[in-house]
Design a protein around this motif. Structure first.
Motif, PDB file in Angstrom:
ATOM      1  N   LEU A  90      -6.586   2.773  -0.192  1.00 58.67           N
ATOM      2  CA  LEU A  90      -5.512   1.648  -0.394  1.00 58.67           C
ATOM      3  C   LEU A  90      -4.986   1.930  -1.650  1.00 58.67           C
ATOM      4  O   LEU A  90      -5.858   1.114  -2.397  1.00 58.67           O
ATOM      5  CB  LEU A  90      -5.752   0.112   0.498  1.00 58.67           C
ATOM      6  CG  LEU A  90      -6.161   0.174   1.482  1.00 58.67           C
ATOM      7  CD1 LEU A  90      -6.418  -1.537   2.311  1.00 58.67           C
ATOM      8  CD2 LEU A  90      -5.473   1.212   3.005  1.00 58.67           C
ATOM      9  N   VAL A  91      -4.642   2.937  -1.957  1.00 50.12           N
ATOM     10  CA  VAL A  91      -3.885   2.554  -3.018  1.00 50.12           C
ATOM     11  C   VAL A  91      -2.185   1.852  -3.694  1.00 50.12           C
ATOM     12  O   VAL A  91      -1.242   2.154  -2.288  1.00 50.12           O
ATOM     13  CB  VAL A  91      -3.621   4.420  -3.629  1.00 50.12           C
ATOM     14  CG1 VAL A  91      -2.892   4.445  -4.983  1.00 50.12           C
ATOM     15  CG2 VAL A  91      -4.412   5.169  -3.383  1.00 50.12           C
ATOM     16  N   VAL A  98       0.897  -0.640  -0.425  1.00 46.95           N
ATOM     17  CA  VAL A  98       0.111   0.041  -0.132  1.00 46.95           C
ATOM     18  C   VAL A  98       0.723   1.267  -0.213  1.00 46.95           C
ATOM     19  O   VAL A  98       1.667   0.890   0.863  1.00 46.95           O
ATOM     20  CB  VAL A  98      -1.393   0.090   1.246  1.00 46.95           C
ATOM     21  CG1 VAL A  98      -1.708   1.445   1.044  1.00 46.95           C
ATOM     22  CG2 VAL A  98      -2.175  -1.109   1.344  1.00 46.95           C
ATOM     23  N   LEU A  99       0.692   2.170  -0.569  1.00 48.93           N
ATOM     24  CA  LEU A  99       1.504   3.383  -0.690  1.00 48.93           C
ATOM     25  C   LEU A  99       0.836   4.475  -0.888  1.00 48.93           C
ATOM     26  O   LEU A  99       1.012   5.577  -0.826  1.00 48.93           O
ATOM     27  CB  LEU A  99       1.856   3.470  -2.330  1.00 48.93           C
ATOM     28  CG  LEU A  99       2.423   2.265  -3.234  1.00 48.93           C
ATOM     29  CD1 LEU A  99       2.916   2.380  -4.604  1.00 48.93           C
ATOM     30  CD2 LEU A  99       3.546   2.364  -2.573  1.00 48.93           C
ATOM     31  N   ASP A 100      -0.680   4.340   0.038  1.00 46.33           N
ATOM     32  CA  ASP A 100      -1.024   5.931  -0.133  1.00 46.33           C
ATOM     33  C   ASP A 100      -2.179   5.685   0.641  1.00 46.33           C
ATOM     34  O   ASP A 100      -3.102   4.480   0.058  1.00 46.33           O
ATOM     35  CB  ASP A 100      -1.484   6.515  -1.095  1.00 46.33           C
ATOM     36  CG  ASP A 100      -2.240   8.082  -0.432  1.00 46.33           C
ATOM     37  OD1 ASP A 100      -1.561   7.932   0.203  1.00 46.33           O
ATOM     38  OD2 ASP A 100      -2.413   8.520  -1.639  1.00 46.33           O
ATOM     39  N   VAL A 101      -3.132   5.452   1.453  1.00 48.32           N
ATOM     40  CA  VAL A 101      -4.342   6.148   2.361  1.00 48.32           C
ATOM     41  C   VAL A 101      -4.764   6.586   1.803  1.00 48.32           C
ATOM     42  O   VAL A 101      -4.698   8.191   2.649  1.00 48.32           O
ATOM     43  CB  VAL A 101      -3.978   5.305   3.723  1.00 48.32           C
ATOM     44  CG1 VAL A 101      -5.037   5.018   4.416  1.00 48.32           C
ATOM     45  CG2 VAL A 101      -2.974   3.905   4.175  1.00 48.32           C
ATOM     46  N   VAL A 102      -6.157   6.518   1.064  1.00 50.80           N
ATOM     47  CA  VAL A 102      -6.967   7.934   1.113  1.00 50.80           C
ATOM     48  C   VAL A 102      -8.637   7.337   2.145  1.00 50.80           C
ATOM     49  O   VAL A 102      -8.848   6.542   1.723  1.00 50.80           O
ATOM     50  CB  VAL A 102      -7.392   8.312  -0.251  1.00 50.80           C
ATOM     51  CG1 VAL A 102      -8.410   9.469  -0.278  1.00 50.80           C
ATOM     52  CG2 VAL A 102      -5.805   7.726  -1.073  1.00 50.80           C
ATOM     53  N   THR A 103      -8.499   8.584   2.898  1.00 55.37           N
ATOM     54  CA  THR A 103      -9.843   8.519   4.123  1.00 55.37           C
ATOM     55  C   THR A 103     -11.099   9.674   3.813  1.00 55.37           C
ATOM     56  O   THR A 103     -12.238  10.095   4.457  1.00 55.37           O
ATOM     57  CB  THR A 103      -9.162   9.030   5.184  1.00 55.37           C
ATOM     58  OG1 THR A 103      -8.794   9.662   5.305  1.00 55.37           O
ATOM     59  CG2 THR A 103      -8.518   7.699   5.211  1.00 55.37           C
ATOM     60  N   TYR A 129      -6.238  -0.192  -6.684  1.00 52.73           N
ATOM     61  CA  TYR A 129      -6.860   0.747  -5.448  1.00 52.73           C
ATOM     62  C   TYR A 129      -7.460  -0.115  -5.051  1.00 52.73           C
ATOM     63  O   TYR A 129      -7.981  -1.557  -5.710  1.00 52.73           O
ATOM     64  CB  TYR A 129      -7.285   1.751  -4.915  1.00 52.73           C
ATOM     65  CG  TYR A 129      -8.094   1.983  -6.293  1.00 52.73           C
ATOM     66  CD1 TYR A 129      -9.748   2.028  -5.392  1.00 52.73           C
ATOM     67  CD2 TYR A 129      -8.705   2.075  -7.547  1.00 52.73           C
ATOM     68  CE1 TYR A 129     -11.092   1.989  -5.806  1.00 52.73           C
ATOM     69  CE2 TYR A 129      -9.392   2.559  -7.981  1.00 52.73           C
ATOM     70  CZ  TYR A 129     -10.686   2.533  -7.328  1.00 52.73           C
ATOM     71  OH  TYR A 129     -12.156   2.592  -7.784  1.00 52.73           O
TER      72      TYR A 129
END
Length: 206
Positions: free
Chosen positions: A159-160, A148-153, A165
């Motif tokens: 989970l990117v 997982v490179l990025d977590v967008v909430t 994703y």
């Protein structure tokens, strides 16, 4: 395809996409040197961006779209218009000489991205602890073997990872959890959907 068509004509503006749309949009916008604005799910947020852009020309929107297919374009009403989009898609065929599948394959090659996607709506037998589920998903360090490179909430938890994703959104009004996955192959999409489904079902109260 509409983004590529409009940008190739020299049209400029912000590209607005809801958080559940494909990562190919961001890569294509970057290819054309266009800024991307990500919003929560729902076309109302895209409409807000269009209206803001009308009042502030430096933030004018070129195109905005959501995962369910609603798309708005510059120079028209700040709302979805399937008839106009259908005509514009026909225009892409006339201009490029390529069918829609061929155009999309060309875009995938252009940005180095393979798009496979699916969504599942889990209708649960009873309510779930939404906060606990979101916290659990946000804490995952890998998904389907991908780091997982990025977590967008922004709206649920997204989970990117490189090439796609996985996203989990829980309804606030009914016991439904929506799972979204984009990955390099259909097999990976289904594998990650199963992983997210199993993780979600662990949170059902006994």
């Amino acid at each position: 395809m509409l983004l590529h068509h409009l940008a190739s004509q020299g049209k400029r503006g912000i590209v607005v996409r809801t958080v559940s749309t494909s990562g190919i949009i961001e890569r294509l916008a970057q290819h054309h040197g266009l800024r991307v604005l990500q919003t929560p799910v729902g076309f109302k947020y895209i409409t807000e961006a269009f209206l803001h852009g009308e009042a502030h020309p430096e933030d004018a929107v070129l195109i905005g779209g959501e995962e369910s297919g609603g798309i708005g374009v510059q120079g028209h009403v700040p709302e979805r218009d399937g008839l106009l989009n259908g005509l514009l898609l026909q225009e892409t065929v006339a201009v490029s000489g390529l069918g829609l599948d061929e155009q999309f394959a060309q875009i995938e090659a252009l940005v180095g991205f393979r798009h496979h996607y699916d969504r599942v709506d889990l209708h649960l037998p009873r309510p779930i602890d939404r906060a606990a589920l979101m916290e659990d998903i946000a804490g995952l360090g890998s998904l389907g073997g991908h780091t997982v490179l990025d977590v967008v909430t922004m709206d649920g938890v997204k989970l990117v990872f490189g090439g796609g994703y996985g996203m989990v959104r829980a309804s606030g009004t009914e016991p439904v959890v929506r799972l979204y996955v984009e990955a390099p192959s259909d097999a990976e999409v289904q594998g990650i959907l199963n992983e997210l489904r199993e993780r979600t079902l662990r949170h059902l109260p006994s």
